[in-house]
Design a protein around this motif. Sequence first.
Motif, PDB file in Angstrom:
ATOM      1  N   ASP A 183      41.752  33.371  58.258  1.00  0.00           N
ATOM      2  CA  ASP A 183      40.605  33.310  57.344  1.00  0.00           C
ATOM      3  C   ASP A 183      40.310  34.670  56.729  1.00  0.00           C
ATOM      4  O   ASP A 183      40.013  34.781  55.536  1.00  0.00           O
ATOM      5  CB  ASP A 183      39.350  32.802  58.086  1.00  0.00           C
ATOM      6  CG  ASP A 183      39.432  31.296  58.345  1.00  0.00           C
ATOM      7  OD1 ASP A 183      40.449  30.698  57.941  1.00  0.00           O
ATOM      8  OD2 ASP A 183      38.498  30.740  58.945  1.00  0.00           O
ATOM      9  N   ALA A 184      40.415  35.733  57.550  1.00  0.00           N
ATOM     10  CA  ALA A 184      40.125  37.087  57.048  1.00  0.00           C
ATOM     11  C   ALA A 184      41.113  37.461  55.942  1.00  0.00           C
ATOM     12  O   ALA A 184      40.721  37.983  54.881  1.00  0.00           O
ATOM     13  CB  ALA A 184      40.201  38.101  58.190  1.00  0.00           C
ATOM     14  N   ALA A 185      42.392  37.174  56.162  1.00  0.00           N
ATOM     15  CA  ALA A 185      43.408  37.500  55.154  1.00  0.00           C
ATOM     16  C   ALA A 185      43.178  36.681  53.883  1.00  0.00           C
ATOM     17  O   ALA A 185      43.297  37.204  52.770  1.00  0.00           O
ATOM     18  CB  ALA A 185      44.807  37.218  55.706  1.00  0.00           C
ATOM     19  N   MET A 186      42.820  35.404  54.057  1.00  0.00           N
ATOM     20  CA  MET A 186      42.557  34.541  52.894  1.00  0.00           C
ATOM     21  C   MET A 186      41.363  35.060  52.102  1.00  0.00           C
ATOM     22  O   MET A 186      41.405  35.150  50.883  1.00  0.00           O
ATOM     23  CB  MET A 186      42.237  33.098  53.341  1.00  0.00           C
ATOM     24  CG  MET A 186      43.355  32.313  53.952  1.00  0.00           C
ATOM     25  SD  MET A 186      44.756  31.978  52.902  1.00  0.00           S
ATOM     26  CE  MET A 186      44.017  31.217  51.525  1.00  0.00           C
ATOM     27  N   SER A 187      40.284  35.418  52.832  1.00  0.00           N
ATOM     28  CA  SER A 187      39.089  35.828  52.073  1.00  0.00           C
ATOM     29  C   SER A 187      39.284  37.188  51.411  1.00  0.00           C
ATOM     30  O   SER A 187      38.765  37.416  50.325  1.00  0.00           O
ATOM     31  CB  SER A 187      37.801  35.784  52.903  1.00  0.00           C
ATOM     32  OG  SER A 187      38.071  35.651  54.250  1.00  0.00           O
ATOM     33  N   PRO A 191      41.023  31.578  41.660  1.00  0.00           N
ATOM     34  CA  PRO A 191      41.232  31.483  40.211  1.00  0.00           C
ATOM     35  C   PRO A 191      41.985  32.672  39.612  1.00  0.00           C
ATOM     36  O   PRO A 191      42.705  32.512  38.632  1.00  0.00           O
ATOM     37  CB  PRO A 191      39.808  31.400  39.658  1.00  0.00           C
ATOM     38  CG  PRO A 191      38.992  30.859  40.790  1.00  0.00           C
ATOM     39  CD  PRO A 191      39.621  31.386  42.039  1.00  0.00           C
ATOM     40  N   ASN A 192      41.835  33.881  40.217  1.00  0.00           N
ATOM     41  CA  ASN A 192      42.482  35.054  39.619  1.00  0.00           C
ATOM     42  C   ASN A 192      43.981  35.127  39.932  1.00  0.00           C
ATOM     43  O   ASN A 192      44.708  35.918  39.340  1.00  0.00           O
ATOM     44  CB  ASN A 192      41.782  36.337  40.093  1.00  0.00           C
ATOM     45  CG  ASN A 192      42.284  37.551  39.313  1.00  0.00           C
ATOM     46  OD1 ASN A 192      42.394  37.511  38.091  1.00  0.00           O
ATOM     47  ND2 ASN A 192      42.643  38.605  40.022  1.00  0.00           N
ATOM     48  N   ALA A 193      44.450  34.323  40.903  1.00  0.00           N
ATOM     49  CA  ALA A 193      45.877  34.366  41.241  1.00  0.00           C
ATOM     50  C   ALA A 193      46.658  33.621  40.173  1.00  0.00           C
ATOM     51  O   ALA A 193      46.424  32.441  39.939  1.00  0.00           O
ATOM     52  CB  ALA A 193      46.108  33.724  42.606  1.00  0.00           C
ATOM     53  N   SER A 194      47.580  34.330  39.500  1.00  0.00           N
ATOM     54  CA  SER A 194      48.287  33.690  38.381  1.00  0.00           C
ATOM     55  C   SER A 194      49.805  33.771  38.517  1.00  0.00           C
ATOM     56  O   SER A 194      50.524  33.385  37.615  1.00  0.00           O
ATOM     57  CB  SER A 194      47.850  34.324  37.058  1.00  0.00           C
ATOM     58  OG  SER A 194      48.131  35.714  37.106  1.00  0.00           O
ATOM     59  N   ARG A 198      38.636  37.601  47.537  1.00  0.00           N
ATOM     60  CA  ARG A 198      37.714  38.600  46.962  1.00  0.00           C
ATOM     61  C   ARG A 198      38.438  39.631  46.104  1.00  0.00           C
ATOM     62  O   ARG A 198      37.802  40.501  45.510  1.00  0.00           O
ATOM     63  CB  ARG A 198      36.969  39.331  48.088  1.00  0.00           C
ATOM     64  CG  ARG A 198      35.947  38.455  48.823  1.00  0.00           C
ATOM     65  CD  ARG A 198      35.018  39.302  49.686  1.00  0.00           C
ATOM     66  NE  ARG A 198      35.752  40.072  50.691  1.00  0.00           N
ATOM     67  CZ  ARG A 198      36.026  39.617  51.927  1.00  0.00           C
ATOM     68  NH1 ARG A 198      35.633  38.402  52.281  1.00  0.00           N
ATOM     69  NH2 ARG A 198      36.691  40.364  52.783  1.00  0.00           N
ATOM     70  N   GLY A 199      39.790  39.535  46.081  1.00  0.00           N
ATOM     71  CA  GLY A 199      40.540  40.480  45.243  1.00  0.00           C
ATOM     72  C   GLY A 199      40.809  41.807  45.923  1.00  0.00           C
ATOM     73  O   GLY A 199      41.245  42.766  45.270  1.00  0.00           O
ATOM     74  N   GLU A 200      40.550  41.910  47.242  1.00  0.00           N
ATOM     75  CA  GLU A 200      40.806  43.190  47.932  1.00  0.00           C
ATOM     76  C   GLU A 200      42.308  43.405  48.122  1.00  0.00           C
ATOM     77  O   GLU A 200      42.778  44.539  48.160  1.00  0.00           O
ATOM     78  CB  GLU A 200      40.094  43.206  49.288  1.00  0.00           C
ATOM     79  CG  GLU A 200      38.575  43.275  49.140  1.00  0.00           C
ATOM     80  CD  GLU A 200      37.848  42.841  50.402  1.00  0.00           C
ATOM     81  OE1 GLU A 200      38.482  42.796  51.481  1.00  0.00           O
ATOM     82  OE2 GLU A 200      36.642  42.519  50.303  1.00  0.00           O
ATOM     83  N   THR A 201      43.077  42.301  48.287  1.00  0.00           N
ATOM     84  CA  THR A 201      44.540  42.436  48.291  1.00  0.00           C
ATOM     85  C   THR A 201      45.065  41.765  47.022  1.00  0.00           C
ATOM     86  O   THR A 201      44.448  40.824  46.513  1.00  0.00           O
ATOM     87  CB  THR A 201      45.184  41.748  49.521  1.00  0.00           C
ATOM     88  OG1 THR A 201      44.642  40.429  49.638  1.00  0.00           O
ATOM     89  CG2 THR A 201      44.915  42.517  50.794  1.00  0.00           C
ATOM     90  N   SER A 202      46.192  42.266  46.521  1.00  0.00           N
ATOM     91  CA  SER A 202      46.733  41.743  45.255  1.00  0.00           C
ATOM     92  C   SER A 202      47.823  40.705  45.483  1.00  0.00           C
ATOM     93  O   SER A 202      48.063  39.846  44.645  1.00  0.00           O
ATOM     94  CB  SER A 202      47.335  42.879  44.430  1.00  0.00           C
ATOM     95  OG  SER A 202      46.377  43.886  44.245  1.00  0.00           O
ATOM     96  N   VAL A 203      48.533  40.845  46.625  1.00  0.00           N
ATOM     97  CA  VAL A 203      49.621  39.909  46.897  1.00  0.00           C
ATOM     98  C   VAL A 203      49.392  39.300  48.274  1.00  0.00           C
ATOM     99  O   VAL A 203      49.099  40.023  49.226  1.00  0.00           O
ATOM    100  CB  VAL A 203      50.999  40.627  46.884  1.00  0.00           C
ATOM    101  CG1 VAL A 203      52.119  39.638  47.212  1.00  0.00           C
ATOM    102  CG2 VAL A 203      51.247  41.266  45.527  1.00  0.00           C
ATOM    103  N   LEU A 204      49.515  37.977  48.354  1.00  0.00           N
ATOM    104  CA  LEU A 204      49.377  37.323  49.650  1.00  0.00           C
ATOM    105  C   LEU A 204      50.733  36.730  50.026  1.00  0.00           C
ATOM    106  O   LEU A 204      51.242  35.834  49.362  1.00  0.00           O
ATOM    107  CB  LEU A 204      48.327  36.201  49.583  1.00  0.00           C
ATOM    108  CG  LEU A 204      48.010  35.538  50.929  1.00  0.00           C
ATOM    109  CD1 LEU A 204      47.407  36.533  51.906  1.00  0.00           C
ATOM    110  CD2 LEU A 204      47.059  34.350  50.741  1.00  0.00           C
ATOM    111  N   VAL A 205      51.335  37.290  51.074  1.00  0.00           N
ATOM    112  CA  VAL A 205      52.591  36.749  51.579  1.00  0.00           C
ATOM    113  C   VAL A 205      52.217  35.628  52.552  1.00  0.00           C
ATOM    114  O   VAL A 205      51.376  35.833  53.427  1.00  0.00           O
ATOM    115  CB  VAL A 205      53.412  37.839  52.309  1.00  0.00           C
ATOM    116  CG1 VAL A 205      54.676  37.226  52.913  1.00  0.00           C
ATOM    117  CG2 VAL A 205      53.771  38.954  51.335  1.00  0.00           C
ATOM    118  N   ALA A 206      52.833  34.454  52.360  1.00  0.00           N
ATOM    119  CA  ALA A 206      52.363  33.311  53.151  1.00  0.00           C
ATOM    120  C   ALA A 206      53.491  32.342  53.447  1.00  0.00           C
ATOM    121  O   ALA A 206      54.492  32.297  52.738  1.00  0.00           O
ATOM    122  CB  ALA A 206      51.280  32.568  52.358  1.00  0.00           C
ATOM    123  N   THR A 207      53.313  31.577  54.533  1.00  0.00           N
ATOM    124  CA  THR A 207      54.178  30.415  54.730  1.00  0.00           C
ATOM    125  C   THR A 207      53.445  29.259  54.059  1.00  0.00           C
ATOM    126  O   THR A 207      52.440  29.472  53.380  1.00  0.00           O
ATOM    127  CB  THR A 207      54.372  30.134  56.233  1.00  0.00           C
ATOM    128  OG1 THR A 207      53.076  30.014  56.817  1.00  0.00           O
ATOM    129  CG2 THR A 207      55.135  31.264  56.895  1.00  0.00           C
TER     130      THR A 207
END
Length: 700
Positions: free
Chosen positions: A531-535, A558-561, A539-548
Amino acid sequence: MSSPQKGRPEALFPLFAEIETLPGVGPKTARMLATLHIEKPADLVFTLPQSGIDRRKRASILGADLPGVVTVEVTVGQHRAPAGRTGAYRVTVEDAQTTFQIVFFRAHDDYLRRALPTGARRIVSGKVELFDGAAQMVHPDYMLPTDEAQEIPDFEPIYPLTAGLTQGAMRKAVVGALTRLPDLGEWIDPGQRQQENWPDWADAVHAAHTPQLMADLGATHPARARLAYDELMAHQITLALARSQMKRSKGRATMGTGRLQARVMAALAYRATGAQTRAITEIAADMGRQIRMNRLLQGDVGSGKTLVALNALLVAVEAGGQGVMMAPTEILARQHLEGLRPLAEAAGVVLEILTGRDKGAERRAKLAALAAGDIQILVGTHAVFQKDVEFADLRLAIVDEQHRFGVRQRLELGRKGAAVDVLVMTATPIPRSLSLAQYGDMDISVLDEKPPGRKPIATALVNMGRLDEVVEKLRHAIGEGRQAYWVCPLVDESEVSDLSSAEERFRRLRAALGEGRVGLVHGQMPPEDKDAAMSAFQRGETSVLVATTVIEVGVDVPNASIMVIERAESFGLAQLHQLRGRVGRGTAASTCLLMYQSPLSEGGERRLTTMRDTEDGFRIAEVDLAMRGAGDVIGTAQSGLPRFRIADLEGQTGLMAVAQSDARKLLTDDPDLTSPRGQAARVLLWLMERDQAIRLISVG
């Protein structure tokens, strides 16, 4: 072995006897048949030939379509035995127009001289091929004296087999099973049967097992179409019984005033689509009736289900009641909360969330407010099912993303309130044939338009060899304030697979893009870290989310494009479509990069090009269904979808739709199945082993 169920009609006993009561079936054959799911004579009846061999006699092999099976009368010529043990034994033969050779390997000289004496006339049937320009028949299937020619069928049905089982043994068992067909009453509507020119049940079974031509093996052949319809009909009667059980459990008319809904519509920045308006109207009409609503809301990624759901919940609140919305995971429940909150505030409605995380005093306070009616709309996970959760007046339950929610759970859900209306939502577009098979007990609303302002997502296929280029472009994009998902197929480096893991990719991207710019989520993390990584990403604190694939369903940023899917060929179509739907939610133009490892398999290429060529989830679902088949698309184990032996869900959607309306009409006219046709339908349910339906009738 199925035990004789209590109440099975006596006419069906012979078909449900032990398989070893059939001629030629001993313990060994029985074991082989069991691997084909054949455990009783009835299973053989429904195991139809999958192809056939034309063995009509010809004058000569000349002019035959080679390589192919030919049946021809010959005069036997000279025998030529091989010099060593391993060579070919050759017999020259002559038909009406030409000579050719019959070839045997590891042959016994004396046996062949007895079977094919030089100068004798024989009928031979087998596959003829050209070898260095000369025709030869290797190991004929039949070699008979001319007076035994009738033993070779003109058209020989070919059954599915397993190791050790021969066509002869299979055919003998089938013939034995066919002698046991009882005379059964007709369960198909007489008008329907006449219009389709379908034979009665026993004739259809015989015809399906004795095809005369290749064309007789087609799904549209009257005998096969009728037997497919019987299967679909049994399934739809089961669903219709569950549906009428639901409808019989008295509902309550929940009439909205429209006051709160109007406030929400006024607060929207855009106009609802035609599909949304239509769904909202259908749901409100259902809720206003005295019978319980049991509806499926099907909408593609980004088709605006949240607005429709909220309007339904507001109908319940306007009528003085409460509504609950359930999601499969906590992340999704919180997201529904975020999505609903601004709209609920516009309507002035009290909205709360309840998950497994609520403990102690906080949980007790929420439960008290719920029981007092102070919370009007509750969002939650399955924690809402727990015994101590009580509502003051629950009118509507909405279940999100529940293709794992079978008919039984849907019936259970309604027990929380006196007569709760149920709305199931799914973001997985389901082809019509499957939604009829899986949700045939429900009414269906489809959102097939995108709300205004949703921009198309540009999708490109990129070879993994261009990874550095992609990372460079990504650096540039996040420099401009854009955000990206990077999806990896596995969580840890396993020896057996070279799919790069999320941990490894996270380290590399962090090194390339900067320490604080990259976040990581995967399935093995504790929920609070996830949840912390997602939020932080939200909130835009990280620019790239590496995920499974944990981000597959419903996460909204909405800002992820940008969506990068690594080794995209290892994902299924439905998954790829869900993942791509995570971008394209804001104002920026969005991109999805499908990175693949060469060489691509044919299936991998078809999946990726389908993704590149269309964003229409229903079109994608049709391709997925055509490629994988029904059981895989929704996972037969948890879907409650039966294994059809004859019917083909992909090809016979039309039949499924007719079976649905016919089953519903039959139960409207004869709810207890007591008329002659109703009695026949009961026998059909026993024949098809629809235990759930049989239980519903005996209870009903």
